[in-house]
Design a protein around this motif. Structure first.
Motif, mmCIF file in Angstrom:
data_model
loop_
_atom_site.group_PDB
_atom_site.id
_atom_site.type_symbol
_atom_site.label_atom_id
_atom_site.label_comp_id
_atom_site.label_asym_id
_atom_site.label_seq_id
_atom_site.Cartn_x
_atom_site.Cartn_y
_atom_site.Cartn_z
ATOM 1 N N HIS A 192 0.841 -1.201 0.000
ATOM 2 C CA HIS A 192 0.000 0.000 0.000
ATOM 3 C C HIS A 192 0.876 1.250 0.000
ATOM 4 O O HIS A 192 0.608 2.218 -0.721
ATOM 5 C CB HIS A 192 -0.927 -0.035 1.205
ATOM 6 C CG HIS A 192 -1.951 1.048 1.221
ATOM 7 N ND1 HIS A 192 -2.644 1.364 2.347
ATOM 8 C CD2 HIS A 192 -2.418 1.889 0.272
ATOM 9 C CE1 HIS A 192 -3.478 2.361 2.097
ATOM 10 N NE2 HIS A 192 -3.353 2.686 0.842
ATOM 11 N N ILE A 244 1.235 4.438 -2.752
ATOM 12 C CA ILE A 244 1.184 5.854 -2.380
ATOM 13 C C ILE A 244 2.453 6.564 -2.831
ATOM 14 O O ILE A 244 2.406 7.657 -3.396
ATOM 15 C CB ILE A 244 0.964 6.010 -0.866
ATOM 16 C CG1 ILE A 244 -0.453 5.551 -0.509
ATOM 17 C CG2 ILE A 244 1.200 7.445 -0.410
ATOM 18 C CD1 ILE A 244 -0.717 5.450 0.973
ATOM 19 N N THR A 293 -4.275 2.306 7.698
ATOM 20 C CA THR A 293 -4.507 3.749 7.758
ATOM 21 C C THR A 293 -3.232 4.506 7.431
ATOM 22 O O THR A 293 -2.161 4.165 7.927
ATOM 23 C CB THR A 293 -5.004 4.152 9.171
ATOM 24 O OG1 THR A 293 -6.201 3.424 9.451
ATOM 25 C CG2 THR A 293 -5.282 5.634 9.270
ATOM 26 N N LEU A 294 -3.357 5.549 6.608
ATOM 27 C CA LEU A 294 -2.242 6.429 6.290
ATOM 28 C C LEU A 294 -2.192 7.543 7.322
ATOM 29 O O LEU A 294 -3.191 8.240 7.540
ATOM 30 C CB LEU A 294 -2.410 7.023 4.885
ATOM 31 C CG LEU A 294 -1.433 8.133 4.495
ATOM 32 C CD1 LEU A 294 0.012 7.623 4.501
ATOM 33 C CD2 LEU A 294 -1.808 8.706 3.139
ATOM 34 N N ARG A 302 -6.990 10.397 0.311
ATOM 35 C CA ARG A 302 -6.633 9.028 -0.056
ATOM 36 C C ARG A 302 -7.240 8.648 -1.397
ATOM 37 O O ARG A 302 -6.732 7.786 -2.099
ATOM 38 C CB ARG A 302 -7.067 8.054 1.033
ATOM 39 C CG ARG A 302 -6.256 8.226 2.318
ATOM 40 C CD ARG A 302 -6.724 7.276 3.376
ATOM 41 N NE ARG A 302 -8.093 7.608 3.742
ATOM 42 C CZ ARG A 302 -8.543 7.681 4.978
ATOM 43 N NH1 ARG A 302 -7.754 7.410 5.979
ATOM 44 N NH2 ARG A 302 -9.794 7.988 5.232
ATOM 45 N N ASP A 303 -8.350 9.307 -1.752
ATOM 46 C CA ASP A 303 -9.056 8.990 -2.995
ATOM 47 C C ASP A 303 -8.711 9.923 -4.150
ATOM 48 O O ASP A 303 -9.131 9.687 -5.273
ATOM 49 C CB ASP A 303 -10.574 9.028 -2.754
ATOM 50 C CG ASP A 303 -11.013 8.005 -1.722
ATOM 51 O OD1 ASP A 303 -10.330 6.968 -1.579
ATOM 52 O OD2 ASP A 303 -12.026 8.256 -1.049
ATOM 53 N N LEU A 309 -3.904 14.310 -2.230
ATOM 54 C CA LEU A 309 -2.920 13.573 -1.435
ATOM 55 C C LEU A 309 -1.552 14.228 -1.558
ATOM 56 O O LEU A 309 -0.821 14.354 -0.570
ATOM 57 C CB LEU A 309 -2.846 12.109 -1.872
ATOM 58 C CG LEU A 309 -1.822 11.258 -1.124
ATOM 59 C CD1 LEU A 309 -2.101 11.219 0.373
ATOM 60 C CD2 LEU A 309 -1.798 9.851 -1.691
#
Length: 127
Positions: A9, A13, A48-49, A91-92, A97
């Motif tokens: 993940h 990112i 979770t970021l 995040r979307d 971001l």
């Protein structure tokens, strides 16, 4: 989420934040850290970021009712106010971001402690 999944993940990112520079993904306790120029500015923990904050950026996170990173110990819950969860919208949305990640990196730079030079041990003289 396993460390393996967190690393994957975090790599996604990092790829989406490519315009910031070469972002490294490193194991970070039970998750994965995002590192730019040797400076940690975010991490993934349990899916979770979390992004780095400081006194300048923390109010933005708090205004959105975002939670700081916390974890349980035998003695109770520990809250780490220097990292807050990223907004769901960020995040979307890759552009959003990027804005939040740049702010997190700037906060990390402002709060970075100077590196402490380690004293070199001299090797014993060989007779």
């Amino acid at each position: 989420m396993t460390v393996h999944l967190a690393l994957g993940h975090a790599a996604e990112i990092a790829d989406s934040l490519g315009t910031m520079g070469k972002i490294e993904v490193k194991k970070f306790f039970g998750g994965a850290g995002l590192v730019l120029g040797g400076v940690y500015f975010g991490f993934i923990m349990k899916g979770t970021l979390y992004l780095r904050t400081d006194s300048e950026t923390r109010p933005r996170f708090e205004a959105l009712a975002l939670a700081p990173f916390s974890y349980a110990t035998r003695a109770g819950r520990i809250t780490v106010a220097s990292y807050y969860e990223a907004p769901a919208e960020a995040r979307d949305d890759a552009q959003m971001l990027l804005v939040w990640a740049r702010q997190a990196y700037a906060a990390a730079l402002r709060t970075r402690r100077p590196a402490v030079a380690r004293a070199r041990r001299s090797k014993p003289a060989v007779a």
